[in-house]
Design a protein around this motif. Structure first.
Motif, short mmCIF file in Angstrom:
data_model
loop_
_atom_site.label_atom_id
_atom_site.label_comp_id
_atom_site.label_asym_id
_atom_site.label_seq_id
_atom_site.Cartn_x
_atom_site.Cartn_y
_atom_site.Cartn_z
N TRP A 25 -0.15 -28.24 31.01
CA TRP A 25 -0.99 -29.01 31.92
C TRP A 25 -0.97 -30.49 31.60
O TRP A 25 -0.91 -31.34 32.50
N ALA A 26 -1.02 -30.81 30.31
CA ALA A 26 -0.96 -32.21 29.93
C ALA A 26 0.37 -32.83 30.38
O ALA A 26 0.40 -33.95 30.91
N MET A 27 1.46 -32.09 30.22
CA MET A 27 2.79 -32.60 30.55
C MET A 27 3.00 -32.70 32.05
O MET A 27 3.54 -33.68 32.55
N TRP A 28 2.59 -31.66 32.80
CA TRP A 28 2.81 -31.67 34.24
C TRP A 28 2.09 -32.83 34.92
O TRP A 28 2.64 -33.50 35.78
N ILE A 29 0.85 -33.05 34.52
CA ILE A 29 0.10 -34.16 35.10
C ILE A 29 0.79 -35.48 34.77
O ILE A 29 0.95 -36.36 35.62
N VAL A 30 1.23 -35.61 33.51
CA VAL A 30 1.87 -36.85 33.08
C VAL A 30 3.19 -37.07 33.81
O VAL A 30 3.54 -38.20 34.15
N LEU A 31 3.94 -35.99 34.08
CA LEU A 31 5.20 -36.15 34.80
C LEU A 31 4.97 -36.81 36.16
O LEU A 31 5.71 -37.73 36.55
N ALA A 32 3.95 -36.34 36.90
CA ALA A 32 3.66 -36.91 38.22
C ALA A 32 3.11 -38.33 38.11
O ALA A 32 3.55 -39.24 38.83
N VAL A 33 2.16 -38.53 37.19
CA VAL A 33 1.57 -39.85 37.02
C VAL A 33 2.62 -40.83 36.52
O VAL A 33 2.68 -41.99 36.96
N TRP A 34 3.47 -40.39 35.60
CA TRP A 34 4.55 -41.23 35.07
C TRP A 34 5.49 -41.68 36.18
O TRP A 34 5.88 -42.85 36.26
N PHE A 249 -6.73 -40.98 38.14
CA PHE A 249 -7.89 -40.19 38.59
C PHE A 249 -7.49 -38.75 38.88
O PHE A 249 -8.34 -37.86 38.92
N PHE A 250 -6.20 -38.53 39.06
CA PHE A 250 -5.68 -37.18 39.25
C PHE A 250 -6.09 -36.28 38.08
O PHE A 250 -6.38 -35.10 38.24
N GLY A 251 -6.12 -36.87 36.87
CA GLY A 251 -6.54 -36.10 35.70
C GLY A 251 -7.97 -35.62 35.80
O GLY A 251 -8.30 -34.50 35.39
N VAL A 252 -8.86 -36.44 36.37
CA VAL A 252 -10.27 -36.05 36.54
C VAL A 252 -10.37 -34.89 37.53
O VAL A 252 -11.10 -33.92 37.30
N LEU A 253 -9.63 -35.00 38.64
CA LEU A 253 -9.67 -33.94 39.64
C LEU A 253 -9.12 -32.63 39.09
O LEU A 253 -9.68 -31.55 39.35
N ALA A 254 -8.04 -32.72 38.32
CA ALA A 254 -7.48 -31.52 37.73
C ALA A 254 -8.45 -30.89 36.74
O ALA A 254 -8.51 -29.66 36.61
N THR A 255 -9.22 -31.71 36.07
CA THR A 255 -10.23 -31.19 35.14
C THR A 255 -11.29 -30.39 35.90
O THR A 255 -11.70 -29.31 35.46
N LEU A 256 -11.73 -30.90 37.02
CA LEU A 256 -12.73 -30.18 37.81
C LEU A 256 -12.15 -28.89 38.38
O LEU A 256 -12.85 -27.88 38.49
N GLN A 257 -10.87 -28.91 38.72
CA GLN A 257 -10.24 -27.67 39.16
C GLN A 257 -10.27 -26.65 38.03
O GLN A 257 -10.43 -25.45 38.26
N GLY A 258 -10.14 -27.13 36.81
CA GLY A 258 -10.23 -26.24 35.66
C GLY A 258 -11.59 -25.59 35.53
O GLY A 258 -11.71 -24.42 35.16
N VAL A 259 -12.65 -26.34 35.85
CA VAL A 259 -14.01 -25.77 35.83
C VAL A 259 -14.10 -24.61 36.81
O VAL A 259 -14.62 -23.53 36.50
N GLY A 260 -13.58 -24.82 38.01
CA GLY A 260 -13.58 -23.76 39.00
C GLY A 260 -12.72 -22.57 38.57
O GLY A 260 -13.06 -21.42 38.83
#
Length: 401
Positions: A25-34, A249-260
């Motif tokens: 998850w850390a890598m996938w988010i970074v790939l898109a943000v990068w 901010f994508f990281g924040v949204l992904a975090t909330l998806q994790g809560v769900g």
């Protein structure tokens, strides 16, 4: 859940997969943000997920391999290969090197098409059938729930030290997963040699899915849904821009998806038993459709709620689908059936990501989100109105520590 975790091998598998999922998850988010940071293009950032899906098209071959060799050693090899591959990103310095991001994403997809069918078959060997829903639930819950911390950790490390440190972290988690797998004791017999020619072996999974009514229904419904779900991979960056936020901010949204996702994982087995696997997939798709409507509202609180709802829906659909494949399939073709279902879904999702990236430059993002929600609602209604046939697959063997 306590009974599931009383199995030593189950504890080791969960621990290793949790560690690996954190790095993923850390890598996938970074790939898109990068990619977004290097190129400034939302479409190119969304195409990172397209390439991930493109690699998954190797599913039939991956499933065949998972049925031809012992699953646990195969999973260890996959961890080692991918853990080494992500270190290629250490050579990424500017926009001219951005193709390396696509290369790593492609390798993720290809190796995943081998690893996950093997894991599905390994669970059938490890556990009695009545615990498969719980096993899929906890694995999905932990994997998705890691979005609470992993995306923020990845985005934070990327912002502070660059993406290379995230690649090193991801490689270390693959090594940890391989170590936990190596400590497992699940007995595996040498797979039987193929009985048919190569083409028949590769297509056996597809044939089983088509002939098994509930699997055919689930695959049809989910495939139709995924023809539009991939729109979000590009549209989310447009939504973020309209909210006045940065790509991070994508990281924040992904975090909330994790809560769900945690909520979804804790309740998935109960929902599955109450509604059946076909309808449970429909409920999950329906929730994701509601997410599409909420994302069309230009309000930060509403978008935050949308990602929590999406987390619940994704896990319900994944757990129900995975459990259906396991319980309605003989063990001897488990890997190929899992891969056959994945290929249909991956092809649909890959197509939708590319289509979404193209349409995002021509059509207002809110129109695309509402259209996506309408298709998802149609798929959900289709699955919720199906009759539930009884399960007829062979019962998985009970392996006690």
């Amino acid at each position: 859940m306590r009974r599931l975790l009383s199995y030593r091998d189950a504890r080791l598998l969960v621990a290793g997969q949790t560690m690996s999922a954190f790095g993923d998850w850390a890598m996938w988010i970074v790939l898109a943000v990068w990619m977004k940071t290097l190129t400034g293009s939302s479409a190119r950032a969304g195409l990172v997920f397209f390439v991930l899906g493109l690699g998954n098209l190797a599913g039939p071959l991956g499933g065949l391999l998972a049925n031809r060799v012992k699953r646990r050693p195969l999973m260890i090899v996959c961890d080692c290969v991918l853990g080494t591959s992500v270190l290629v990103l250490l050579f990424l310095h500017d926009a001219s090197d951005a193709w390396l991001i696509y290369l790593v994403a492609l390798l993720y997809g290809i190796i995943g098409s081998v690893f996950y069918p093997a894991r599905s078959a390994l669970l059938r060997l490890m556990l009695p059938e009545q615990l498969l829903a719980e096993a899929n639930g906890i694995l999905s819950s932990l994997q998705q729930g890691l979005r609470i911390v992993a995306p923020l950790a990845g985005a934070g490390l990327h912002a502070a030290f660059g993406g290379g440190i995230v690649a090193i972290l991801d490689a270390a988690t693959f090594a940890g997963s391989a170590l936990f797998l190596s400590r497992m004791r699940v007995p595996e017999e040498k797979p039987e040699p193929p009985e048919h020619h190569f083409l028949r072996e590769v297509t056996a999974g597809i044939e089983h899915v088509w002939r098994t009514l509930p699997l055919r229904q689930i695959t049809i419904g989910a495939t139709i849904a995924l023809l539009v779900v991939g729109f979000t991979e590009t549209l989310i960056f447009i939504v973020i821009a309209h909210l006045g936020k940065t790509p991070a901010f994508f990281g924040v949204l992904a975090t909330l998806q994790g809560v769900g996702s945690i909520a979804g994982g804790l309740t998935a087995a109960s929902v599955l038993r109450r509604t059946g696997d076909v309808r449970a997939v429909g409920l999950g798709l329906g929730l994701f459709g509601a997410c599409g409507v909420l994302l069309a509202v230009s309000s930060t609180p509403v978008v935050l709620v949308a990602f929590v709802v999406a987390g619940v829906g994704i896990v319900w659909a994944i757990v129900a689908f995975t459990t259906a494949l396991q319980t309605r399939t003989p063990l001897v073709i488990q890997g190929r059936v899992s891969a056959a279902a994945d290929i249909s879904l991956s092809l649909a999702q890959t197509t939708s990501i590319a289509t979404g990236a193209a349409l995002s430059t021509l059509v207002d993002y809110r129109v695309l989100l509402v259209g996506m929600a309408a298709v998802l609602a149609t798929s959900a209604v289709y699955l919720l109105t199906r009759r539930e046939p009884r399960i007829t697959a062979e019962v998985a063997p009970l392996v006690v520590d």
